[in-house]
Enzyme design. Structure first.
Site, PDB file in Angstrom:
ATOM      1  N   ASP A  73      -7.173  -3.481   3.977  1.00 15.87           N
ATOM      2  CA  ASP A  73      -6.460  -4.447   3.155  1.00 15.87           C
ATOM      3  C   ASP A  73      -6.692  -5.892   3.602  1.00 15.87           C
ATOM      4  OD1 ASP A  73      -5.211  -2.424   1.598  1.00 15.87           O
ATOM      5  OD2 ASP A  73      -3.799  -2.068   3.216  1.00 15.87           O
TER       6      ASP A  73
ATOM      7  N   ASP B 145       0.857  -1.171   0.000  1.00 18.57           N
ATOM      8  CA  ASP B 145       0.000   0.000   0.000  1.00 18.57           C
ATOM      9  C   ASP B 145       0.900   1.229   0.000  1.00 18.57           C
ATOM     10  OD1 ASP B 145      -2.295   1.485   0.107  1.00 18.57           O
ATOM     11  OD2 ASP B 145      -2.501   1.363   2.287  1.00 18.57           O
TER      12      ASP B 145
ATOM     13  N   ASP C 200      -2.307  -2.255   5.984  1.00 13.37           N
ATOM     14  CA  ASP C 200      -2.577  -1.847   7.360  1.00 13.37           C
ATOM     15  C   ASP C 200      -3.451  -2.838   8.111  1.00 13.37           C
ATOM     16  OD1 ASP C 200      -5.106  -1.459   6.360  1.00 13.37           O
ATOM     17  OD2 ASP C 200      -5.028   0.723   6.433  1.00 13.37           O
TER      18      ASP C 200
END
Length: 830
Positions: free
Chosen positions: A722, A519, A718
């Site tokens: 996700d 991410d 996180d």
């Protein structure tokens, strides 16, 4: 009072869902949430299929199903099905089931009211349950031996104040007695081979009786644990190293006793030099002494594998300095600290529990938790973690999480569980060991028969020596230790570096993945936008533009607005209040600041106001090209300039990306941010591929797409938005602290969420699998070469047989060599 919320029943609040999951499947024995599709053990009872986390829980249920089918709601008294309870809570070590969230809420508010007249269950003391290092499905309430492999059971949760290992104490005593009796045995039996005439002085019949007297305590007392384990292996139909040792030592001793007590039973061809019947008391005794030596060395080495957990446990101080309401300070035991207490942390003190700083300023060394060596500045409102070290200032904190709820306790529990887990590569050793022991017994029998029939005189001597040597040297202990020792050492080393391994399978998979999906926000970037640029129009001062923009954004709750207001404060610019504030969804905000009409937003908002932005077009494009978010400002109906905000790239990100490339990983950035900003960040960091404007389900689809192509995929995020992708990937990596430590969707958790942690995890995974392969190679080669030599294949060439004593020494040293190699992981550089 302390409560622990069940993860499955409450995690949805953290993820922003409005309601609880429709169904929950629990293990009715241990309360753990089970995925029915994960292939875990099941059992049908009265037409209902129950799911279990392990075979151990299934066996407990099968033995007493009525005990685990249902439980009483402590509030309303209703029966609650344990395997589908949506509301579950742990209170002071005991688990409670509830029929509804209402009953759970009442219990949480006043637990004493509903437990009155019923003694609160005390948490089980650390080390109260024991498990086998090689077979973690074996769990017992007291020490003993594993019924499968015979290895000593170890505490499931090591304690910081563990006393000496009772088995190590016992085996050391037995080893010393065995060694003391074996030395004169060797002098009597082997003396003539090195010029010592002890046997000639004593005389042959008396020498045999002396050997019998010296060897009997060794075999019948010292070696008793070996025979117990060997018998258990036969009863449980789990042949192992103790099967071979007990057979070998027993055969040598019984043969020698019969030869000593009834020598006339043996025909002439059985007799050796001088007409005496050869005996092998010294072989049986020395084998026992050497096996004990190997066991003592192994137990001492295994104690060192728990040093990582003990080091973590030692981080927490034994006492805390509590501040009373009247300001008086007293030193209290750590277990007496409760949530809400105010605690003083003096310079040089360890932080006792998790909490929030109320007063003071200091730097705190969090290296033993996060793996990062630079102390972190802590001021009022900052969170502190139990076990970290206060450096130079005095702090007053409020305790939030105590006991088992602290990050440190969660880390210790996770490491302990990981050390008991099994890597898939262990299956190879298990399959080999299953067939290996029966094969060795067969080889020993064949060797005995061949030497008895075709060997030189006295043929029975050669037959006995070769059979006993085969049984002793082939003990598969090195093979069985190869994987567990490496996993135990590696997970402990990872915890010290801020890399928490959920299970050994995640470690093995991560060593093989080829693609890493990361991410952007919070992983590559700081996750906290900051003001970067202020571009005023001609005739407008920069501070004036920023003051009006910040004054307007002061009324907004948008993260970018917060960045503008904080940026103005840092530059010393006055931030006035706004009136007539209005937020226009998807475009921007407007209002009156210091008597002037101010609007701030994107190009669409400026177009609605009929403003021409031509003079700012190139500046805006340049800012966006750098990965920044450009926002236009209009004052009194005229374009006044641009303020730009960006989420800064972490200082360690670029170096980490280069290192990950060097470790064989392709990096894909998957972010919900816009394409242009994402590509700007990717270009600066050298990321291989960018996927922008992605929703959580899009990230999962990306993982599925890559896996369908045959790629091994790791996903770092996180752990909240996700979560679907983390669960779908071969390895999920949770980035974050505190709440992320117990993430169920990730196989690896980084205490400090940055790419440096992924680098450490990758290095650890590769080093661990390499270490396991080395151990398996040593064990396989040792057995493959050792068994034929012991059987006598070299006799036609060299004219000698391998002594059972040498075989025992080689067997012990092979185990020690595997352990020593595994312990090298404690020093691996991450």
């Amino acid at each position: 009072m302390k409560h622990t919320e069940d993860h499955a029943g409450h995690a949805h609040h953290k993820q922003g869902h409005a309601s609880a999951p429709e169904t929950v499947v629990r293990d009715p024995v241990c309360c753990m949430v089970v995925d029915p599709a994960a292939g875990k053990p099941t059992l049908e009872h009265h037409g209902h299929l129950f799911h279990f986390c392990s075979a151990s829980c299934r066996d407990k249920f099968q033995a007493a199903p009525d005990k685990y089918v249902s439980a009483k709601d402590p509030v309303c008294g209703m029966d609650v099905a344990r395997d589908s309870a949506r509301h579950f809570l742990k209170h002071e070590g005991a688990g409670y089931y509830f029929c509804s969230s209402g009953c759970e809420g009442k219990f949480t508010a006043e637990p004493a009211r509903y437990l009155s007249g019923k003694p609160a269950a005390a948490p089980a003391p650390k080390g109260s349950q024991y498990t086998c290092p090689m077979h973690p499905e074996i769990i017992r309430d007291k020490p003993g031996s594993c019924p499968i492999c015979g290895m000593a059971l170890e505490p499931m949760m090591p304690s910081a104040d563990d006393g000496p290992n009772p088995e190590l104490v016992d085996f050391t005593r037995r080893f010393l007695v065995s060694a003391a009796l074996s030395i004169p045995l060797l002098v009597i039996a082997m003396g003539p081979m090195v010029g010592l005439p002890a046997r000639d002085w004593i005389g042959e019949p008396l020498a045999a009786w002396l050997e019998f007297i010296l060897a009997t305590p060794v075999v019948l007392w010292a070696a008793l644990p070996f025979f117990h384990r060997g018998w258990d292996s036969i009863v449980n139909r789990s042949p192992n190293m103790w099967t071979l040792i007990s057979l070998g030592v027993g055969a040598a001793y019984i043969y020698s006793v019969v030869a000593t007590l009834f020598p006339d039973l043996f025909p002439h061809q059985f007799r050796g030099h001088g007409g005496s019947v050869p005996v092998y008391f010294e072989a049986a005794a020395v084998i026992v002494a050497l096996v004990f030596l190997g066991q003592v060395l192994e137990l001492r080495a295994r104690e060192r594998t728990g040093s990582a957990i003990r080091a973590l446990l030692d981080l927490a101080p034994k006492t805390a300095r509590r501040i009373a309401d009247d300001g008086a300070e007293t030193e209290v035991p750590l277990e007496d600290v409760v949530s809400g207490d105010r605690l003083r942390i003096r310079p040089g003190d360890a932080v006792p529990v998790d909490g929030v700083v109320l007063e003071g300023r200091s730097s705190v060394d969090e290296s033993m938790i996060t793996g990062e060596p630079v102390p972190v500045e802590k001021v009022e409102g900052e969170r502190v973690t139990g076990g970290t070290l206060n450096k130079n200032g005095s702090l007053i904190m409020r305790a939030d999480k105590v006991g088992v709820d602290t990050v440190l306790s969660q880390i210790v529990e996770m490491v302990a569980k990981a050390q008991r887990s099994r890597a898939p590569i262990q299956g190879l050793a298990d399959r080999v060991s299953f067939y290996f022991v029966p094969a060795v017994v067969l080889i020993a029998i064949v060797a005995f028969v061949v030497w008895a029939v075709f060997g030189p005189e006295p043929s029975m001597v050669f037959a006995t020596v070769s059979a006993v040597s085969v049984l002793i040297i082939a003990c598969p202990c090195a093979l069985g230790l190869a994987t567990p020792m490496s996993v135990m050492t590696a997970t402990g080393r990872g915890a010290q570096a801020g890399v928490l391994i959920k299970d050994a399978e995640a470690l093995e998979r991560f060593s093989k993945v080829s693609t890493l999906i990361v991410d952007k926000t919070g992983t590559l970037t700081e996750g906290r936008p900051q003001l970067t640029d202020v571009v005023p129009a001609k005739g407008i001062a920069e501070d004036e533009l920023l003051s009006l923009a910040a004054g307007l954004e002061k009324g907004s709750e948008h993260p970018l607005a917060e960045a503008i207001v904080e940026g103005a404060a840092k530059r010393g610019v006055t931030v006035p209040d706004a009136q007539d504030f209005e937020s226009i969804t998807g475009k921007g905000v407007s209002g009156t600041v210091s008597g002037r009409k101010v609007a701030l937003g994107n190009a669409a908002m400026m177009a609605d106001l009929g403003l021409d932005l031509t003079e700012f077009a190139s500046s805006a494009d340049s800012l966006r090209g750098d990965g920044k978010t450009a926002m236009f400002v209009a004052i009194d109906g005229r374009p006044a300039g641009i303020v730009a905000v960006a989420d800064p790239i972490k200082a360690t990100a670029a170096e980490a990306i280069r290192t990950l490339h060097g470790l064989g990983l392709r990096i894909i950035m998957a972010t919900g941010d816009n394409e242009r900003t994402a590509r700007a960040v990717a270009q600066k960091l050298g990321i291989d591929e960018v996927r922008a404007d992605m929703l959580p389900e899009s990230k999962k689809a990306l993982v599925d797409e890559l896996r369908a192509k045959g790629e091994g995929v790791a996903m770092a995020g996180d752990g909240v938005n996700d979560a679907p992708a983390l669960a779908a990937a071969d390895v999920g990596i949770a980035m974050g602290t505190g709440a992320d430590v117990a993430m169920e969707s990730a196989g690896i958790t980084l205490v400090k969420g940055d790419l440096g942690g992924i680098v450490r995890a990758r290095k650890l995974a590769q080093a661990t699998i390499s270490n396991i392969k080395q151990n398996l190679f040593f064990a396989f080669v040792y057995n493959v070469l050792g068994v034929p030599v012991a059987a006598g294949v070299l006799y036609p060439v060299l004219g000698t047989l391998l002594s059972p004593m040498i075989a025992a020494a080689a067997m012990s040293l092979s185990s020690v060599s595997v352990i020593a190699n595994a312990l090298r992981l404690r020093a691996v550089k991450l």
